[in-house]
Structure formats: structure tokens, C-alpha cells
Scaffold this motif. Structure first.
Motif, PDB file in Angstrom:
ATOM      1  N   CYS A   1       0.856  -1.177   0.000  1.00  0.00           N
ATOM      2  CA  CYS A   1       0.000   0.000   0.000  1.00  0.00           C
ATOM      3  C   CYS A   1       0.892   1.226   0.000  1.00  0.00           C
ATOM      4  O   CYS A   1       1.512   1.544   1.018  1.00  0.00           O
ATOM      5  N   ALA A   2       0.962   1.884  -1.137  1.00  0.00           N
ATOM      6  CA  ALA A   2       1.741   3.105  -1.267  1.00  0.00           C
ATOM      7  C   ALA A   2       0.856   4.306  -0.980  1.00  0.00           C
ATOM      8  O   ALA A   2      -0.256   4.395  -1.490  1.00  0.00           O
TER       9      ALA A   2
ATOM     10  N   PHE B   1       2.491  10.105   6.894  1.00  0.00           N
ATOM     11  CA  PHE B   1       2.488   8.666   7.115  1.00  0.00           C
ATOM     12  C   PHE B   1       2.910   8.283   8.529  1.00  0.00           C
ATOM     13  O   PHE B   1       2.312   7.398   9.150  1.00  0.00           O
ATOM     14  N   ARG B   2       3.901   8.934   9.040  1.00  0.00           N
ATOM     15  CA  ARG B   2       4.472   8.546  10.328  1.00  0.00           C
ATOM     16  C   ARG B   2       3.537   8.788  11.506  1.00  0.00           C
ATOM     17  O   ARG B   2       3.744   8.198  12.570  1.00  0.00           O
ATOM     18  N   THR B   3       2.542   9.646  11.338  1.00  0.00           N
ATOM     19  CA  THR B   3       1.617   9.948  12.427  1.00  0.00           C
ATOM     20  C   THR B   3       0.296   9.193  12.304  1.00  0.00           C
ATOM     21  O   THR B   3      -0.619   9.426  13.099  1.00  0.00           O
TER      22      THR B   3
ATOM     23  N   ILE C   1       2.156  -7.888   9.084  1.00  0.00           N
ATOM     24  CA  ILE C   1       2.103  -6.510   8.613  1.00  0.00           C
ATOM     25  C   ILE C   1       3.426  -5.824   8.928  1.00  0.00           C
ATOM     26  O   ILE C   1       4.059  -6.098   9.949  1.00  0.00           O
ATOM     27  N   SER C   2       3.843  -4.943   8.043  1.00  0.00           N
ATOM     28  CA  SER C   2       5.052  -4.165   8.265  1.00  0.00           C
ATOM     29  C   SER C   2       4.892  -2.816   7.587  1.00  0.00           C
ATOM     30  O   SER C   2       4.023  -2.637   6.737  1.00  0.00           O
TER      31      SER C   2
ATOM     32  N   LYS D   1       9.509   5.051   2.914  1.00  0.00           N
ATOM     33  CA  LYS D   1       8.837   4.884   1.630  1.00  0.00           C
ATOM     34  C   LYS D   1       7.341   5.146   1.702  1.00  0.00           C
ATOM     35  O   LYS D   1       6.645   5.018   0.694  1.00  0.00           O
ATOM     36  N   ASN D   2       6.847   5.498   2.879  1.00  0.00           N
ATOM     37  CA  ASN D   2       5.413   5.750   3.073  1.00  0.00           C
ATOM     38  C   ASN D   2       4.574   4.573   2.584  1.00  0.00           C
ATOM     39  O   ASN D   2       3.538   4.752   1.943  1.00  0.00           O
ATOM     40  N   THR D   3       5.013   3.386   2.909  1.00  0.00           N
ATOM     41  CA  THR D   3       4.390   2.181   2.397  1.00  0.00           C
ATOM     42  C   THR D   3       4.168   1.172   3.514  1.00  0.00           C
ATOM     43  O   THR D   3       5.021   1.002   4.388  1.00  0.00           O
TER      44      THR D   3
END
Length: 119
Positions: A22-23, A29-31, A70-71, A76-78
Motif C-alpha cells: 500500500c503506497a 504517514f508517520r503519524t 504486517i510491516s 517509503k510511506n508504504t
């Protein structure tokens, strides 16, 4: 504009593996907490897995625990979903979703990717 784009779905034999990606874009992304959901034919959408916005906390539905992983790659915001030992009942459209850590609902959703497991 926030976009979540899933990829990696397809056809696989029971017992096989797939890796979904999932891009994301337009998203801090980090929050955000990232999650995977799925909807099988004739069923309600169900929770599959989630990855917290901090640390490495992960969550799994009982139906996939021990088989799915899940990872996330913040650089890469993925977010990924590694699916092993697939079963016919895993057949569904899989959706990537994101929510702010302080909210209770997922605000952003991808278009979905079809996973079909043949028995």
C-alpha cells in the motif's frame, strides 16, 4: 489529496503466499495508524491487521494470526501485508486504510486489490 494505492493481489493456490503493498501520498504517514481490511463475497468488511504509528505495535485478527505479517516502511510511506499459508476463505478484496492516532475511525481508504485463493 491523500491517496492510498494497493497492489500485489492476484490468484494463488491454497497454501501459497502473496505480498500486498500500500503506497501512500499526501499523508503524514508517520503519524497515522495503518490498517488492512478485507471484504469477502456476501460478507461485511472485516479487520485484518494494523500497524501503529509509533514503535512496532502490530495487531491481527484471530483468523489470520500466525499466517499474515504486517510491516511498514516510513521512509517509503508504504505498508505491507505478507500473507502465507493462504486459505480459500481468505478470498476477498483487500483494502488499505489510514487513520490519525487520536481518532477512532479510518479516514482514508484505498481502492482495494482482489485476492483469490483456489482450493
Amino acid at each position: 489529496q491523500v491517496q492510498l494505492v494497493e497492489s500485489g493481489g492476484g490468484l494463488v493456490q491454497a497454501g501459497g503466499s502473496l505480498r500486498l503493498s500500500c503506497a501512500t501520498s499526501g499523508l503524514t504517514f508517520r503519524t497515522h495508524i495503518m490498517g488492512w481490511f478485507r471484504r469477502a463475497p456476501g460478507k461485511e468488511r472485516e479487520f485484518v491487521s494494523a500497524f501503529g504509528s509509533t514503535g512496532s505495535s502490530t495487531y491481527y485478527a484471530d483468523s489470520v494470526k500466525g499466517r499474515f505479517t504486517i510491516s511498514r516502511d516510513n521512509a517509503k510511506n508504504t505498508v505491507y501485508l505478507q500473507m502465507n499459508s493462504l486459505k480459500a476463505e481468505d478470498t476477498a478484496v483487500y483494502y488499505c486504510a489510514a487513520r490519525e492516532s487520536m481518532k477512532y475511525t479510518y479516514d482514508y481508504w484505498g481502492q482495494g486489490t482482489q485476492v483469490t485463493v483456489s482450493s
